[in-house]
Design a protein around this motif. Structure first.
Motif, PDB file in Angstrom:
ATOM      1  N   ILE A   1       0.832  33.044  30.978  1.00  0.00           N
ATOM      2  CA  ILE A   1      -0.091  32.115  31.626  1.00  0.00           C
ATOM      3  C   ILE A   1      -0.986  31.438  30.591  1.00  0.00           C
ATOM      4  CG2 ILE A   1      -0.070  33.418  33.787  1.00  0.00           C
ATOM      5  CD1 ILE A   1      -2.876  34.432  33.080  1.00  0.00           C
ATOM      6  N   ASP A   2      -1.499  30.249  30.943  1.00  0.00           N
ATOM      7  CA  ASP A   2      -2.420  29.533  30.061  1.00  0.00           C
ATOM      8  C   ASP A   2      -3.849  29.653  30.579  1.00  0.00           C
ATOM      9  OD1 ASP A   2      -2.644  27.769  32.201  1.00  0.00           O
ATOM     10  OD2 ASP A   2      -1.677  26.080  31.189  1.00  0.00           O
ATOM     11  N   ASP A   3      -4.782  28.966  29.934  1.00  0.00           N
ATOM     12  CA  ASP A   3      -6.196  29.094  30.293  1.00  0.00           C
ATOM     13  C   ASP A   3      -6.479  28.596  31.712  1.00  0.00           C
ATOM     14  OD1 ASP A   3      -6.974  30.238  27.900  1.00  0.00           O
ATOM     15  OD2 ASP A   3      -7.420  28.316  26.944  1.00  0.00           O
ATOM     16  N   THR A   4      -5.850  27.500  32.105  1.00  0.00           N
ATOM     17  CA  THR A   4      -6.060  26.980  33.460  1.00  0.00           C
ATOM     18  C   THR A   4      -5.620  27.998  34.499  1.00  0.00           C
ATOM     19  OG1 THR A   4      -5.805  24.677  32.757  1.00  0.00           O
ATOM     20  CG2 THR A   4      -5.411  25.169  35.094  1.00  0.00           C
ATOM     21  N   GLU A   5      -4.460  28.574  34.288  1.00  0.00           N
ATOM     22  CA  GLU A   5      -3.931  29.558  35.234  1.00  0.00           C
ATOM     23  C   GLU A   5      -4.766  30.836  35.247  1.00  0.00           C
ATOM     24  OE1 GLU A   5       0.321  27.517  34.296  1.00  0.00           O
ATOM     25  OE2 GLU A   5      -0.191  29.437  33.361  1.00  0.00           O
TER      26      GLU A   5
ATOM     27  N   LEU B   1      -7.826  30.093  37.294  1.00  0.00           N
ATOM     28  CA  LEU B   1      -7.516  30.041  38.725  1.00  0.00           C
ATOM     29  C   LEU B   1      -7.393  31.454  39.303  1.00  0.00           C
ATOM     30  CD1 LEU B   1      -4.977  27.085  38.747  1.00  0.00           C
ATOM     31  CD2 LEU B   1      -7.161  27.138  39.970  1.00  0.00           C
ATOM     32  N   LEU B   2      -6.782  32.370  38.562  1.00  0.00           N
ATOM     33  CA  LEU B   2      -6.702  33.755  39.021  1.00  0.00           C
ATOM     34  C   LEU B   2      -8.098  34.359  39.144  1.00  0.00           C
ATOM     35  CD1 LEU B   2      -3.641  35.241  37.082  1.00  0.00           C
ATOM     36  CD2 LEU B   2      -3.762  34.541  39.479  1.00  0.00           C
TER      37      LEU B   2
ATOM     38  N   ILE C   1      -9.262  30.374  48.470  1.00  0.00           N
ATOM     39  CA  ILE C   1      -8.213  31.289  47.993  1.00  0.00           C
ATOM     40  C   ILE C   1      -6.850  30.628  48.116  1.00  0.00           C
ATOM     41  CG2 ILE C   1      -6.977  33.420  48.523  1.00  0.00           C
ATOM     42  CD1 ILE C   1      -9.680  34.668  49.245  1.00  0.00           C
ATOM     43  N   ARG C   2      -6.585  30.029  49.279  1.00  0.00           N
ATOM     44  CA  ARG C   2      -5.298  29.364  49.478  1.00  0.00           C
ATOM     45  C   ARG C   2      -5.136  28.187  48.523  1.00  0.00           C
ATOM     46  NH1 ARG C   2      -5.904  27.483  54.225  1.00  0.00           N
ATOM     47  NH2 ARG C   2      -5.989  25.281  53.726  1.00  0.00           N
ATOM     48  N   LEU C   3      -6.180  27.384  48.374  1.00  0.00           N
ATOM     49  CA  LEU C   3      -6.095  26.205  47.508  1.00  0.00           C
ATOM     50  C   LEU C   3      -5.907  26.605  46.043  1.00  0.00           C
ATOM     51  CD1 LEU C   3      -8.881  23.970  49.108  1.00  0.00           C
ATOM     52  CD2 LEU C   3      -6.400  23.683  49.293  1.00  0.00           C
ATOM     53  N   TYR C   4      -6.660  27.601  45.593  1.00  0.00           N
ATOM     54  CA  TYR C   4      -6.521  28.060  44.203  1.00  0.00           C
ATOM     55  C   TYR C   4      -5.123  28.629  43.961  1.00  0.00           C
ATOM     56  CZ  TYR C   4     -11.620  27.722  43.541  1.00  0.00           C
ATOM     57  OH  TYR C   4     -12.911  27.279  43.418  1.00  0.00           O
TER      58      TYR C   4
ATOM     59  N   GLU D   1      -2.307  27.928  45.638  1.00  0.00           N
ATOM     60  CA  GLU D   1      -1.342  26.829  45.636  1.00  0.00           C
ATOM     61  C   GLU D   1      -1.427  26.035  44.339  1.00  0.00           C
ATOM     62  OE1 GLU D   1      -1.229  26.176  50.514  1.00  0.00           O
ATOM     63  OE2 GLU D   1      -2.369  24.795  49.238  1.00  0.00           O
ATOM     64  N   HIS D   2      -2.645  25.788  43.860  1.00  0.00           N
ATOM     65  CA  HIS D   2      -2.846  25.104  42.571  1.00  0.00           C
ATOM     66  C   HIS D   2      -2.200  25.906  41.446  1.00  0.00           C
ATOM     67  CE1 HIS D   2      -5.946  23.172  39.587  1.00  0.00           C
ATOM     68  NE2 HIS D   2      -4.692  22.992  39.224  1.00  0.00           N
ATOM     69  N   PHE D   3      -2.402  27.213  41.471  1.00  0.00           N
ATOM     70  CA  PHE D   3      -1.843  28.110  40.454  1.00  0.00           C
ATOM     71  C   PHE D   3      -0.316  27.992  40.423  1.00  0.00           C
ATOM     72  CE2 PHE D   3      -0.059  32.329  39.446  1.00  0.00           C
ATOM     73  CZ  PHE D   3      -0.615  32.556  38.190  1.00  0.00           C
ATOM     74  N   LEU D   4       0.316  28.050  41.578  1.00  0.00           N
ATOM     75  CA  LEU D   4       1.774  27.984  41.645  1.00  0.00           C
ATOM     76  C   LEU D   4       2.289  26.612  41.217  1.00  0.00           C
ATOM     77  CD1 LEU D   4       2.212  29.822  45.074  1.00  0.00           C
ATOM     78  CD2 LEU D   4       2.655  30.784  42.794  1.00  0.00           C
ATOM     79  N   ILE D   5       1.632  25.557  41.667  1.00  0.00           N
ATOM     80  CA  ILE D   5       2.038  24.200  41.292  1.00  0.00           C
ATOM     81  C   ILE D   5       1.886  23.988  39.786  1.00  0.00           C
ATOM     82  CG2 ILE D   5       1.411  21.753  41.501  1.00  0.00           C
ATOM     83  CD1 ILE D   5       0.705  22.378  44.455  1.00  0.00           C
ATOM     84  N   HIS D   6       0.792  24.492  39.234  1.00  0.00           N
ATOM     85  CA  HIS D   6       0.542  24.338  37.800  1.00  0.00           C
ATOM     86  C   HIS D   6       1.631  25.027  36.979  1.00  0.00           C
ATOM     87  CE1 HIS D   6      -1.575  24.623  33.906  1.00  0.00           C
ATOM     88  NE2 HIS D   6      -2.237  23.575  34.323  1.00  0.00           N
ATOM     89  N   LEU D   7       2.032  26.217  37.402  1.00  0.00           N
ATOM     90  CA  LEU D   7       3.111  26.929  36.712  1.00  0.00           C
ATOM     91  C   LEU D   7       4.422  26.138  36.762  1.00  0.00           C
ATOM     92  CD1 LEU D   7       2.673  30.706  37.688  1.00  0.00           C
ATOM     93  CD2 LEU D   7       2.807  29.789  35.358  1.00  0.00           C
ATOM     94  N   ILE D   8       4.751  25.626  37.946  1.00  0.00           N
ATOM     95  CA  ILE D   8       5.996  24.867  38.095  1.00  0.00           C
ATOM     96  C   ILE D   8       5.962  23.610  37.222  1.00  0.00           C
ATOM     97  CG2 ILE D   8       7.395  23.506  39.697  1.00  0.00           C
ATOM     98  CD1 ILE D   8       6.587  25.498  41.898  1.00  0.00           C
TER      99      ILE D   8
END
Length: 303
Positions: free
Chosen positions: A108-112, A115-116, A153-156, A158-165
């Motif tokens: 994971i990177d800093d953004t991810e 988000l966690l 929680i849901r938005l973070y 979803e953002h986390f998963l989208i960012h990884l993809i």
């Protein structure tokens, strides 16, 4: 004139949250494993663990994350030496985009990572339970301490998963911003690199008593810039951050079960065991003895 609204498309929609955990395991912790009909991921915040995912066995190190698809058997084991810290989140998402995560591990990177951290913060605001109990199967809700906690929680997530993809599907192209001589992300990257440099310095001085003056001098940074940097990056002052680093190191030492409280206090540069105990309770809400008993009790429940 009339306006036609646009219904925004959802690529990743999280339906339910089943668990959000931040674990601080003993160095000999072992979870025999399970399988369930929803997604789960495990991310190593500190240390390392061995995991099974289906028929695959691997070691996850700090900053690595592994996804378990629905109905995949998975277990986790500490290595007997390092007391690991883990983020484990399980959730329901039926979108085709989730196929991207099957049998995958990432760094994971800093953004991810941030988000966690945000997910953990919001979970503490709306769930009436400890997040470090590995045997908790249902998360009782409470009136949220702050507005919108569950939605965030849901938005973070979803953002986390989208960012990884996005990050692992497309190369990042820096575009020069209009009217500027430099690329947009450079300032943020520079601040992040400076923050990591200072935190690495703090890590190397965990056994010392250092002042803000010394930190500024050794890292060639002004006092106001230093304080502003830490407020922006982690929402706390640098001395508060350093105290938290010391207590987190103490918690890991307690879970490793090799030193007594006096030895831990001395190794981390505290002036006395009494001051160490006061600081520990101030930052964790428990005395060192209460923390040790709590962690060991949860480990014993599996045996």
């Amino acid at each position: 004139m009339g306006y036609d609204g646009i219904s925004l498309q959802n690529e990743v929609s999280v339906g339910k949250i089943y668990s959000i955990h931040y674990f601080e395991y003993m160095n000999d912790f072992s979870f025999d494993g399970e399988a369930h009909d929803f997604w789960e991921f495990i991310c190593v915040d500190k240390g390392e663990v061995s995991i099974t995912a289906g028929t695959r066995l691997r070691t996850l190190k700090q900053g690595e994350i592994a996804f378990h698809e629905p109905n995949e058997f998975h277990d986790v084991h500490a290595n007997g030496t390092i007391a690991p810290n883990l983020v484990v989140i399980s959730f329901q998402c039926d979108d085709p985009a989730m196929d991207f995560f099957r049998k995958k591990t990432f760094l994971i990177d800093d953004t991810e990572r941030n988000l966690l951290a945000d997910i953990i913060i919001e979970a503490r605001r709306c769930f009436d339970c400890r997040l470090d109990d590995p045997y908790l199967q249902n998360m009782p809700q409470k009136p949220a301490d702050m507005f919108g906690a569950q939605q965030l929680i849901r938005l973070y997530l979803e953002h986390f998963l989208i960012h990884l993809i996005r990050r692992h599907s497309n190369p990042v192209v820096l575009r020069r911003l209009p009217g500027r001589d430099s690329f947009g992300p450079m300032t943020k990257k520079s601040d992040t690199e400076l923050f990591h440099r200072v935190t690495d310095y703090l890590e190397s001085h965990l056994c010392s008593h250092i002042t803000i003056h010394q930190i500024c001098k050794d890292n060639l940074i002004g006092r106001s810039q230093l304080q502003k940097l830490f407020r922006a990056q982690c929402h706390m002052g640098i001395i508060e951050y350093f105290s938290l680093m010391k207590i987190n190191a103490a918690k890991e030492m307690i879970r490793t079960n090799r030193l007594n409280f006096t030895q831990i206090s001395e190794q981390l540069g505290y002036t006395s065991i009494h001051y160490f105990s006061r600081q520990f309770k101030k930052l964790t809400g428990m005395t060192p003895s209460e923390y040790a008993s709590s962690i060991k009790a949860m480990a014993e429940r599996r045996r």
